[in-house]
Motif scaffolding. Structure first.
Motif, short mmCIF file in Angstrom:
data_model
loop_
_atom_site.label_atom_id
_atom_site.label_comp_id
_atom_site.label_asym_id
_atom_site.label_seq_id
_atom_site.Cartn_x
_atom_site.Cartn_y
_atom_site.Cartn_z
N MET A 1 0.85 -1.19 0.00
CA MET A 1 0.00 0.00 0.00
C MET A 1 0.89 1.25 0.00
N TRP A 2 0.59 2.11 -0.94
CA TRP A 2 1.34 3.35 -1.09
C TRP A 2 0.55 4.54 -0.51
N ASP A 3 1.25 5.35 0.26
CA ASP A 3 0.71 6.63 0.72
C ASP A 3 1.70 7.71 0.25
N ILE A 4 1.32 8.38 -0.81
CA ILE A 4 2.27 9.32 -1.44
C ILE A 4 2.12 10.75 -0.93
N GLY A 5 1.33 10.95 0.10
CA GLY A 5 1.24 12.25 0.74
C GLY A 5 0.05 13.09 0.34
N ASP A 6 -0.81 12.55 -0.51
CA ASP A 6 -2.00 13.31 -0.92
C ASP A 6 -3.24 12.90 -0.13
N GLY A 7 -3.06 12.01 0.83
CA GLY A 7 -4.19 11.59 1.65
C GLY A 7 -5.03 10.50 1.03
N ARG A 18 3.11 5.20 -10.10
CA ARG A 18 3.25 6.42 -10.90
C ARG A 18 2.22 7.45 -10.41
N TYR A 19 2.75 8.67 -10.24
CA TYR A 19 1.86 9.72 -9.74
C TYR A 19 2.41 11.08 -10.15
N ASN A 20 1.50 11.96 -10.55
CA ASN A 20 1.87 13.33 -10.92
C ASN A 20 1.38 14.29 -9.83
N THR A 28 5.68 13.44 2.36
CA THR A 28 6.16 12.23 3.04
C THR A 28 5.52 11.01 2.38
N VAL A 29 6.37 10.15 1.86
CA VAL A 29 5.89 8.96 1.15
C VAL A 29 6.06 7.74 2.08
N LYS A 30 4.98 7.01 2.20
CA LYS A 30 4.99 5.81 3.05
C LYS A 30 4.63 4.59 2.21
N LEU A 31 5.27 3.50 2.54
CA LEU A 31 5.01 2.22 1.85
C LEU A 31 4.87 1.11 2.89
N LYS A 32 3.76 0.40 2.79
CA LYS A 32 3.53 -0.75 3.66
C LYS A 32 3.43 -2.00 2.78
N SER A 51 7.32 -1.79 6.75
CA SER A 51 6.93 -0.40 6.41
C SER A 51 8.19 0.41 6.09
N TYR A 52 8.00 1.33 5.14
CA TYR A 52 9.09 2.21 4.72
C TYR A 52 8.55 3.65 4.66
N ILE A 53 9.40 4.55 4.98
CA ILE A 53 8.99 5.96 4.94
C ILE A 53 10.16 6.81 4.47
N THR A 54 9.86 7.83 3.67
CA THR A 54 10.90 8.73 3.17
C THR A 54 10.27 10.10 2.87
N ASP A 55 11.12 11.10 2.87
CA ASP A 55 10.69 12.46 2.53
C ASP A 55 10.96 12.73 1.05
N LEU A 56 10.03 13.38 0.43
CA LEU A 56 10.15 13.67 -1.00
C LEU A 56 9.92 15.15 -1.23
N LYS A 57 10.83 15.77 -1.96
CA LYS A 57 10.71 17.19 -2.33
C LYS A 57 10.31 17.28 -3.80
N VAL A 58 9.14 17.84 -4.03
CA VAL A 58 8.63 17.97 -5.40
C VAL A 58 8.89 19.40 -5.88
N LEU A 59 9.59 19.53 -6.99
CA LEU A 59 9.93 20.84 -7.55
C LEU A 59 9.12 21.11 -8.80
N ASP A 60 8.90 22.40 -9.04
CA ASP A 60 8.21 22.83 -10.26
C ASP A 60 9.26 23.26 -11.27
N ALA A 61 9.18 22.77 -12.47
CA ALA A 61 10.14 23.12 -13.51
C ALA A 61 10.00 24.58 -13.90
N VAL A 62 11.08 25.16 -14.39
CA VAL A 62 11.05 26.53 -14.90
C VAL A 62 10.28 26.51 -16.21
N ARG A 63 9.12 27.13 -16.21
CA ARG A 63 8.25 27.04 -17.38
C ARG A 63 8.20 28.33 -18.19
#
Length: 226
Positions: A1-7, A18-20, A28-32, A51-63
């Motif tokens: 089970m994936w918890d990618i931080g969007d609730g 895969r997620y956009n 915070t991404v969690k995996l059980k 269970s695994y947990i990690t922090d993820l920094k999502v950046l916006d590209a220069v558009r």
């Protein structure tokens, strides 16, 4: 089970997801993981959970890189420019103003580190003509180049710059004329010379007396001066 931080947890049997992300930021991404396998010599499956947990920094590209400049740019006048960059900071911006839009390779540029999205520039053009503001913006995941054309024309000199010197010259000239006319003139001292001329002339007068007529001599004086 994936918890990618969007609730919204996602359950799937694939070893990846895969997620956009629509909004940049820190997540915070969690995996059980639930696994079952048979022990050696046993018919029963033994569940294992990890269970695994990690922090993820999502950046916006220069558009985009947008430049806001005055519609009328004059030579020898400070011009305010603003450069707006859409993208996750920090952003490194390299900019250079190129006369006639002809870049000489390699062209050194001004490096600016932006921790926001807007850069304010104040630039003074020393000659008329066409200029190009060449820019390159990059962050940790993307890079973008852009250019903005600027036309510089001659400035209009205000008439007061001609009126003031002329008025000053006229005032000085009038003052000199008034001083020349009204100043006291030194005239030659008039010396009055008096010349006395005394002339004596005899007057003969007859005096009547009891003894008869007696002559009397009288001196007359006449003075003349100038």
């Amino acid at each position: 089970m994936w918890d990618i931080g969007d609730g919204q947890p996602k359950v799937q049997h694939l070893p990846y997801v895969r997620y956009n992300y629509s909004v940049p930021g820190n997540y915070t991404v969690k995996l059980k993981v639930d696994a079952y396998w048979n022990k050696t010599g046993s018919r029963y499956q033994s569940p294992r959970t990890a269970s695994y947990i990690t922090d993820l920094k999502v950046l916006d590209a220069v558009r985009t890189i947008e430049v806001t400049a005055p519609s009328s740019v004059k030579v020898d006048q400070g011009t305010s420019l603003s450069v707006c960059i859409t993208g996750s900071p920090p952003v490194v911006l390299c900019w250079v103003m190129v006369p006639d839009c002809v870049a000489v390779s390699p062209t050194p540029c001004h490096l600016v580190m932006l921790y926001g999205n807007t850069l304010y520039l104040n630039y003074t053009f020393t000659s008329t003509g066409r200029y190009c503001l060449n820019m390159t913006a990059r962050n940790d995941i993307s890079s973008l180049q852009s250019s903005h054309d600027i036309t510089v024309s001659k400035g209009v000199t205000h008439p007061v710059f001609f009126i003031l010197p002329c008025a000053t010259l006229i005032i000085i000239s009038l003052g000199f004329i008034i001083f020349s006319v009204c100043r006291p003139h030194r005239s030659a001292a008039k010396i009055r010379v008096e010349v006395w001329m005394i002339s004596l002339f005899p007057l003969l007068v007859c005096y009547e007396s009891a003894q008869g007529s007696l002559p009397v001599l009288v001196l007359g004086a006449c003075s003349v001066y100038w």
